[in-house]
Write a protein that holds these residues in place. Structure first.
Motif, short mmCIF file in Angstrom:
data_model
loop_
_atom_site.label_atom_id
_atom_site.label_comp_id
_atom_site.label_asym_id
_atom_site.label_seq_id
_atom_site.Cartn_x
_atom_site.Cartn_y
_atom_site.Cartn_z
N LYS A 208 0.82 -1.21 0.00
CA LYS A 208 0.00 0.00 0.00
C LYS A 208 0.86 1.27 0.00
O LYS A 208 0.52 2.27 -0.65
CB LYS A 208 -0.94 -0.01 1.21
CG LYS A 208 -1.95 -1.14 1.21
CD LYS A 208 -2.86 -1.06 0.01
CE LYS A 208 -3.89 -2.19 0.03
NZ LYS A 208 -4.80 -2.14 -1.14
N ILE A 209 1.99 1.24 0.71
CA ILE A 209 2.85 2.42 0.76
C ILE A 209 3.51 2.67 -0.59
O ILE A 209 3.62 3.83 -1.03
CB ILE A 209 3.90 2.25 1.88
CG1 ILE A 209 3.22 2.35 3.25
CG2 ILE A 209 4.98 3.32 1.77
CD1 ILE A 209 4.16 2.15 4.42
N SER B 251 0.97 4.35 -2.80
CA SER B 251 0.64 5.74 -2.47
C SER B 251 1.85 6.66 -2.46
O SER B 251 1.74 7.84 -2.80
CB SER B 251 -0.06 5.80 -1.11
OG SER B 251 0.78 5.24 -0.11
N TYR C 171 0.12 7.65 5.87
CA TYR C 171 -0.51 6.35 5.61
C TYR C 171 -0.66 5.57 6.91
O TYR C 171 -1.71 4.93 7.13
CB TYR C 171 0.32 5.54 4.62
CG TYR C 171 -0.20 4.13 4.46
CD1 TYR C 171 -1.28 3.85 3.63
CD2 TYR C 171 0.38 3.07 5.16
CE1 TYR C 171 -1.77 2.57 3.51
CE2 TYR C 171 -0.10 1.78 5.04
CZ TYR C 171 -1.18 1.54 4.21
OH TYR C 171 -1.66 0.27 4.10
N SER D 63 -4.11 4.12 8.36
CA SER D 63 -4.27 2.67 8.48
C SER D 63 -4.62 2.24 9.89
O SER D 63 -5.20 1.17 10.10
CB SER D 63 -2.99 1.96 8.03
OG SER D 63 -1.90 2.33 8.87
#
Length: 516
Positions: free
Chosen positions: A361-362, A365, A393, A397
């Motif tokens: 996910k990082i 993004s 993030y 999260s």
């Protein structure tokens, strides 16, 4: 003695009037067994009084309407017989009702039409209600976790990993050296002032590694199961998710012990503290599975300096039955072994899966992965310019679940869970030795073994189905066998018997024809 002669009494004579015997009988609407002479009591007197007052007139009208109902052909068995049950052969349905074990069917024998219809409606209602209860019952969790054994030996459960982290975030010696080398102030490095750090050629990974205190070097002694050999070689540096350098024992290994465990002696370096996480000196100890990385949910405790700590670990083993493999993943909510493989870690666990998902996910993004995070060789490492993106993030999260992250991470169906209790006492007779003595071992020689199984197996379903149908109708497997016998076996046997009689009759007629 004189004998007396006993005179025999003549047999009684019965006069039979053949004219009355041959006179045709009246057609009876009820069987003889249904005629009982009842005494006129209080209830009968009250009923007759109400009838005279025309209050119970509706009762007779409803019965008459039931008698006049035009029943369809498939419900013809509900119409009452017009004989006494002796002059006419009983039907198969009446024979079944006399011998059936299902509640209520015996009422059909010798009953009137309205009584038969009433009982038939009751039986149909009971069948419908039982099926509605079975189909609309609240669905419990498809899996159930229960204690299978209380005598699981702890020597058969892998010993947990013991990870020690310092409460000091930055080494004072390293901070002074790097500040002179990089030509920045110590406050800039301590407070991570990004505006001034951007002017240097430093990267995030180099900054973390050059300022982190060496935790493994502070461990002076390590004993495994009280062996003479030191286990200092088994200690490995480990970076946590919050970018802290820790030292872990038994990480990515499987060691087994009875109740001795590991003993560690850590020498605290108070003079090297430059940025303490809390207003205290000591260490943070994390207890977790050896094949899993620690995360924010990992059990931990703070250990002050100049103390001796005993951590009594209690292990819980969870395994699953073969019935669980028949459930889809959406119902059992866990992964079987080798069902979901990870691309970075060799062993699957929920924390490992979430850590890999965080890296994915990082990079989506921010376009990079944080230092010391799992990632592929082609993925770029985040620099100081992406620190704010990674922090944003992580803040987002923390407020959402793993399902909302779309990580496809579920707990494994078989795993080990560890709980612990601690006993902390100050070291007697020491004048600030800055030592921390840590002993981690199993509390008991035996522990609980939990079993994950399907909540409703076929045997449980049969029990539920039989209980509900037995409650409403009183039927069982014997009742099913009776129904099969009277609907299939008995008619087949009767048909075969009739065919055999017809065959013998034709054979006899053929023999008579040949004789003539």
């Amino acid at each position: 003695m004189s004998a007396f002669k006993i005179e025999e009494t003549p047999p009684p004579l019965y006069t039979v009037y053949f004219e009355d015997y041959l006179r045709p009988k009246k057609l009876q609407t009820k069987a003889h067994l249904q005629h009982f002479e009842t005494k006129v009591g209080k209830i009968s007197a009250v009923a007759s009084s109400l009838k005279r007052l025309k209050i119970l007139r509706w009762h007779s009208r409803i019965i008459q309407r039931f008698q006049q109902l035009p029943l369809p052909s498939f419900l013809g068995f509900l119409r009452a017989r017009k004989d006494d049950g002796m002059c006419k052969r009983k039907s198969g349905f009446e024979i079944y009702c006399e011998m059936a074990s299902i509640h209520g069917f015996h009422v059909f024998v010798g009953a009137e039409t309205w009584q038969r219809i009433f009982w038939w409606l009751l039986i149909c209602t009971a069948v419908i209600l039982s099926n509605v209860i079975l189909l609309t019952a609240p669905k419990e969790a498809p899996t159930i976790l229960f204690i299978d054994s209380m005598m699981k030996a702890t020597s058969e459960i892998p010993f947990p990993a013991v990870t020690i982290c310092s409460l000091n975030g930055i080494s004072k010696d390293k901070l002074q050296k790097r500040a002179k080398e990089w030509k920045v102030s110590e406050e800039t490095l301590r407070n991570s002032v990004m505006e001034e750090l951007f002017r240097t050629n430093l990267n995030w990974s180099q900054l973390l590694e050059d300022l982190a205190p060496p935790i493994c070097e502070q461990i002076r002694s390590c004993k495994w199961e009280n062996h003479l050999e030191s286990c200092l070689g088994e200690l490995k540096p480990f970076w946590t998710f919050d970018n802290r350098l820790c030292c872990s024992f038994n990480h990515q290994k499987e060691l087994y012990t009875s109740q001795l465990g590991v003993s560690l002696v850590v020498k605290l370096q108070k003079e090297d503290y430059a940025a303490s996480i809390i207003a205290s000196h000591g260490f943070e100890v994390l207890i977790h599975e050896s094949q899993s990385v620690p995360d924010a949910a990992t059990m931990r405790m703070m250990i002050p300096s100049d103390s001796e700590t005993h951590i009594m670990v209690r292990a819980f083993s969870t395994r699953f039955t073969a019935n669980l493999a028949g459930l889809p993943i959406e119902d059992r909510r866990c992964f079987l072994p080798d069902e979901h493989r990870l691309w970075f870690y060799s062993a699957y666990s929920l924390s490992n899966c979430l850590t890999e998902c965080r890296s994915k996910k990082i990079i989506q993004s921010c376009g990079c992965v944080p230092p010391h995070a799992p990632g592929e060789s082609t993925w770029p490492i985040c620099g100081l310019q992406q620190v704010e993106c990674v922090r944003k993030y992580d803040e987002i999260s923390e407020q959402i679940t793993a399902v909302e992250r779309d990580c496809n991470c579920l707990p494994p169906c078989t795993f080990h869970r560890y709980e612990f209790e601690s006993d902390v006492s100050l070291i007697k007779g020491s004048n600030s030795t800055n030592e921390v003595r840590l002993n981690v071992y199993y509390d008991l020689a035996f522990t609980e073994e939990l079993l994950l199984d399907v909540y409703e197996t076929w045997l449980a379903f049969i029990g539920t189905f039989g209980g509900v149908n037995g409650l409403f109708m009183g039927c069982s497997f014997v009742s099913v066998f009776e129904l099969i016998f009277f609907t299939c076996v008995r008619p087949t046997c009767n048909w075969l018997a009739r065919q055999q009689i017809l065959w013998r009759r034709r054979r006899k007629q053929a023999k008579v024809g040949l004789a003539h």
